[in-house]
Design a protein around this motif. Structure first.
Motif, PDB file in Angstrom:
ATOM      1  N   ARG A 142       2.151   6.957  -6.646  1.00  0.00           N
ATOM      2  CA  ARG A 142       1.101   7.873  -7.076  1.00  0.00           C
ATOM      3  C   ARG A 142       1.522   9.328  -6.828  1.00  0.00           C
ATOM      4  O   ARG A 142       1.378  10.193  -7.692  1.00  0.00           O
ATOM      5  CB  ARG A 142      -0.208   7.570  -6.330  1.00  0.00           C
ATOM      6  CG  ARG A 142      -1.403   8.383  -6.869  1.00  0.00           C
ATOM      7  CD  ARG A 142      -2.646   8.222  -6.017  1.00  0.00           C
ATOM      8  NE  ARG A 142      -3.079   6.857  -5.946  1.00  0.00           N
ATOM      9  CZ  ARG A 142      -3.352   6.202  -4.828  1.00  0.00           C
ATOM     10  NH1 ARG A 142      -3.217   6.805  -3.664  1.00  0.00           N
ATOM     11  NH2 ARG A 142      -3.751   4.965  -4.845  1.00  0.00           N
ATOM     12  N   LEU A 143       2.059   9.589  -5.622  1.00  0.00           N
ATOM     13  CA  LEU A 143       2.526  10.941  -5.303  1.00  0.00           C
ATOM     14  C   LEU A 143       3.702  11.357  -6.185  1.00  0.00           C
ATOM     15  O   LEU A 143       3.833  12.525  -6.554  1.00  0.00           O
ATOM     16  CB  LEU A 143       2.944  11.010  -3.831  1.00  0.00           C
ATOM     17  CG  LEU A 143       1.802  11.014  -2.807  1.00  0.00           C
ATOM     18  CD1 LEU A 143       2.343  10.733  -1.412  1.00  0.00           C
ATOM     19  CD2 LEU A 143       1.057  12.339  -2.819  1.00  0.00           C
ATOM     20  N   SER A 166       2.184   9.310   3.733  1.00  0.00           N
ATOM     21  CA  SER A 166       1.331   8.165   3.384  1.00  0.00           C
ATOM     22  C   SER A 166       1.118   7.252   4.578  1.00  0.00           C
ATOM     23  O   SER A 166       0.012   6.749   4.815  1.00  0.00           O
ATOM     24  CB  SER A 166       1.952   7.370   2.231  1.00  0.00           C
ATOM     25  OG  SER A 166       2.057   8.151   1.071  1.00  0.00           O
ATOM     26  N   GLN A 182       0.837  -1.205   0.000  1.00  0.00           N
ATOM     27  CA  GLN A 182       0.000   0.000   0.000  1.00  0.00           C
ATOM     28  C   GLN A 182       0.869   1.251   0.000  1.00  0.00           C
ATOM     29  O   GLN A 182       0.612   2.206  -0.730  1.00  0.00           O
ATOM     30  CB  GLN A 182      -0.910  -0.009   1.236  1.00  0.00           C
ATOM     31  CG  GLN A 182      -1.739   1.257   1.444  1.00  0.00           C
ATOM     32  CD  GLN A 182      -2.885   1.392   0.456  1.00  0.00           C
ATOM     33  OE1 GLN A 182      -3.162   0.459  -0.294  1.00  0.00           O
ATOM     34  NE2 GLN A 182      -3.538   2.538   0.447  1.00  0.00           N
ATOM     35  N   LEU A 183       1.927   1.242   0.805  1.00  0.00           N
ATOM     36  CA  LEU A 183       2.834   2.383   0.878  1.00  0.00           C
ATOM     37  C   LEU A 183       3.532   2.590  -0.464  1.00  0.00           C
ATOM     38  O   LEU A 183       3.697   3.722  -0.935  1.00  0.00           O
ATOM     39  CB  LEU A 183       3.857   2.153   1.991  1.00  0.00           C
ATOM     40  CG  LEU A 183       4.869   3.265   2.265  1.00  0.00           C
ATOM     41  CD1 LEU A 183       4.157   4.581   2.588  1.00  0.00           C
ATOM     42  CD2 LEU A 183       5.803   2.878   3.405  1.00  0.00           C
ATOM     43  N   ASP A 207      -2.560   6.394   6.134  1.00  0.00           N
ATOM     44  CA  ASP A 207      -3.062   5.016   6.075  1.00  0.00           C
ATOM     45  C   ASP A 207      -3.187   4.387   7.462  1.00  0.00           C
ATOM     46  O   ASP A 207      -4.176   3.723   7.767  1.00  0.00           O
ATOM     47  CB  ASP A 207      -2.138   4.150   5.205  1.00  0.00           C
ATOM     48  CG  ASP A 207      -2.204   4.536   3.736  1.00  0.00           C
ATOM     49  OD1 ASP A 207      -3.185   5.201   3.360  1.00  0.00           O
ATOM     50  OD2 ASP A 207      -1.286   4.188   2.980  1.00  0.00           O
ATOM     51  N   SER A 222      -4.395  12.610  -3.938  1.00  0.00           N
ATOM     52  CA  SER A 222      -3.268  11.727  -4.265  1.00  0.00           C
ATOM     53  C   SER A 222      -2.917  10.804  -3.109  1.00  0.00           C
ATOM     54  O   SER A 222      -2.434   9.692  -3.315  1.00  0.00           O
ATOM     55  CB  SER A 222      -2.033  12.564  -4.645  1.00  0.00           C
ATOM     56  OG  SER A 222      -2.296  13.356  -5.780  1.00  0.00           O
ATOM     57  N   LEU A 223      -3.155  11.261  -1.883  1.00  0.00           N
ATOM     58  CA  LEU A 223      -2.907  10.433  -0.693  1.00  0.00           C
ATOM     59  C   LEU A 223      -4.013   9.414  -0.463  1.00  0.00           C
ATOM     60  O   LEU A 223      -3.948   8.612   0.466  1.00  0.00           O
ATOM     61  CB  LEU A 223      -2.772  11.321   0.551  1.00  0.00           C
ATOM     62  CG  LEU A 223      -1.410  11.991   0.748  1.00  0.00           C
ATOM     63  CD1 LEU A 223      -1.506  13.116   1.770  1.00  0.00           C
ATOM     64  CD2 LEU A 223      -0.367  10.962   1.183  1.00  0.00           C
ATOM     65  N   GLY A 224      -5.052   9.457  -1.297  1.00  0.00           N
ATOM     66  CA  GLY A 224      -6.135   8.482  -1.190  1.00  0.00           C
ATOM     67  C   GLY A 224      -7.221   8.850  -0.210  1.00  0.00           C
ATOM     68  O   GLY A 224      -7.976   7.992   0.241  1.00  0.00           O
ATOM     69  N   SER A 267       2.429   1.823  -3.501  1.00  0.00           N
ATOM     70  CA  SER A 267       1.513   2.407  -4.495  1.00  0.00           C
ATOM     71  C   SER A 267       1.234   3.876  -4.187  1.00  0.00           C
ATOM     72  O   SER A 267       1.125   4.698  -5.098  1.00  0.00           O
ATOM     73  CB  SER A 267       0.212   1.599  -4.572  1.00  0.00           C
ATOM     74  OG  SER A 267      -0.701   1.986  -3.607  1.00  0.00           O
ATOM     75  N   GLN A 268       1.147   4.238  -2.916  1.00  0.00           N
ATOM     76  CA  GLN A 268       0.915   5.635  -2.535  1.00  0.00           C
ATOM     77  C   GLN A 268       2.098   6.513  -2.938  1.00  0.00           C
ATOM     78  O   GLN A 268       1.924   7.604  -3.472  1.00  0.00           O
ATOM     79  CB  GLN A 268       0.695   5.749  -1.016  1.00  0.00           C
ATOM     80  CG  GLN A 268      -0.638   5.214  -0.532  1.00  0.00           C
ATOM     81  CD  GLN A 268      -1.756   6.216  -0.721  1.00  0.00           C
ATOM     82  OE1 GLN A 268      -1.956   6.706  -1.820  1.00  0.00           O
ATOM     83  NE2 GLN A 268      -2.469   6.527   0.331  1.00  0.00           N
TER      84      GLN A 268
END
Length: 473
Positions: A67-68, A103, A60-61, A107, A282-284, A63-64
């Motif tokens: 993305r950022l 992130s 998860q980290l 999360d 962007s951070l979801g 992908s975050q």
């Protein structure tokens, strides 16, 4: 403090109690990972590899961060980044470290809770962090990321506290709802303050000298620390709009920090607020953008408004219900469709159908829908005589919007039931109450709209029709 760390009823009675509890019971993984990342400095290839490994160990980290890495906020060259190693090379060690920390914070805390106070704190922290980074006179990458993380973590004690389901969190929430002054309420309920808890966590989690300076008492020793403090204060004030004497003072302080005119700073912070909303996405966590001031219009008025009903989806589900009723009515299938319709088309987060138990004295769950209803199955019951904290949910003659009283009593298994606005409707058989539909929005701070009430009533009418048809046969 009790040494039984598994006891959720443990009460903390000092700053040290809270720091120990948050560090060792509630958030040990976050504390250790933040400590590991913060200890890394870009001094050799080995530390670059260590940072990459910390990130890659968490899917998860990873992908975050990627993305950022592809947002204009961090990557102004707009060169596509598809690996963590490439992100560190192209964007820089400190920027990727900053992305990883932000992130992790988001999360780790949000997966534990969606309490409105936590969402407000996260929105404010991200807004302040973006403001500090954008306002800092261009120096080096390390300074940019230092002020970003400094602002993000300046209220880590408050963020950590609201992410945990404790008895004292529920008590403080109620005190704030009754408009007790925040610091007074913190001292009374927590035997500490968020500021003191933050200072304790910064020390215990080894978050570094700059953050220690930012959260320390007294005047800031550096312009960068002063900028962070004033960015956090400005972000807090902006939730009430961009005008006012307090906002003017905050902008003057920022202007002095960066050597610009207050009028120029006012224009810049409005633009930066829009950037903060994009970073949140962007951070979801797009849901917190509604809690931030917009770069063009103040969106605060929309925060408390109910979402729009989806008429197309409503029509589709009502057609499915009609077809089901036209064939051989099955109460379970009909009620499941009604629950889904209320949840998806009406826009209610949590939905339940309660029916009479065998004794006839309680209404208990028959069907449930939505996140956060797991504990309802074995605990949610409404006494038929209207007693107890949930007796107030016993329905009137027709569908209505339930408005809680200020002194509504909490229940141990759910902090919202009976204490937030909801939609309620009776289910009857031959004129006798046999059940009810209940729907609320948990942490969302708004009253259901009349459109939602109307749509809710349409779905309930179909469930009622099915019961009537079955009782006639």
């Amino acid at each position: 403090m009790s040494t039984d760390t598994g006891n959720t009823a443990t009460r903390m009675n000092s700053t040290n109690d809270w720091v120990t509890y948050l560090s060792k019971v509630e958030l040990p993984v976050l504390a250790n990972t933040l400590r590991r990342i913060d200890e890394l400095t870009d001094s050799s290839n080995s530390t670059v590899n260590e940072l990459a490994n910390v990130i890659l160990n968490d899917a998860q980290l990873t992908s975050q961060v990627l993305r950022l890495s592809n947002t204009v906020f961090y990557n102004q060259t707009r060169t596509q980044v598809s690996t963590v190693s490439r992100a560190i090379t192209l964007i820089g060690f400190d920027a990727v470290k900053s992305m990883a920390i932000s992130s992790l914070i988001v999360d780790s805390l949000l997966k534990r809770n969606d309490r409105p106070h936590l969402l407000h704190c996260l929105a404010r922290a991200i807004h302040a962090a973006v403001q500090a980074r954008c306002l800092l006179p261009r120096r080096n990458e390390q300074a940019l990321e230092e002020v970003f993380i400094g602002a993000l973590l300046m209220n880590i004690g408050e963020l950590a506290f609201w992410s945990c389901d404790t008895e004292q969190a529920a008590e403080l929430e109620q005190a704030l709802r009754l408009e007790e002054p925040p610091v007074d309420a913190q001292k009374r309920v927590l035997h500490s303050t968020f500021t003191e808890i933050t200072r304790g966590l910064v020390e215990a989690w080894s978050l570094g000298p700059f953050i220690k300076e930012v959260v320390s008492a007294g005047r800031a020793n550096s312009k960068a620390a002063s900028l962070v403090r004033h960015s956090v204060e400005m972000a807090r004030l902006s939730e009430q709009g961009w005008r006012g004497a307090d906002m003017d003072k905050a902008l003057e302080a920022l202007a002095e920090d960066i050597g610009e005119a207050p009028a120029t700073v006012r224009d810049r912070v409005k633009v930066n607020a829009g950037e903060a909303a994009r970073v949140a996405v962007s951070l979801g966590i797009p849901q917190v953008t509604a809690l931030m001031p917009g770069s063009q219009n103040d969106q605060s008025a929309s925060v408390h408004q109910a979402p729009e009903v989806d008429p197309a989806l409503q029509l589709q589900i009502l057609r499915d219900l009609t077809n089901t009723l036209a064939e051989k009515p099955d109460i379970n299938e009909v009620c499941q469709l009604v629950i889904e319709g209320i949840h998806r088309a009406v826009g209610m987060q949590r939905v339940a159908l309660l029916m009479s138990d065998r004794s006839g004295h309680q209404l208990i769950p028959r069907k449930l829908g939505g996140k956060g209803t797991d504990t309802w199955k074995d605990n949610f019951s409404v006494p038929r005589d209207g007693t107890g904290p949930l007796g107030v949910l016993l329905p009137h003659a027709r569908c209505y919007i339930y408005q809680p009283k200020r002194d509504a009593q909490p229940v141990s298994f759910d902090r919202w039931l009976g204490r937030v606005p909801a939609l309620i409707a009776p289910i009857k058989a031959k004129g006798r109450l046999i059940g009810l539909f209940y729907a609320d929005n948990a942490a969302a701070d708004y009253v259901p709209s009349q459109d939602q009430l109307t749509a809710f009533a349409h779905f309930v009418q179909n469930a009622q029709l099915c019961l009537t048809l079955m009782s006639d046969h």
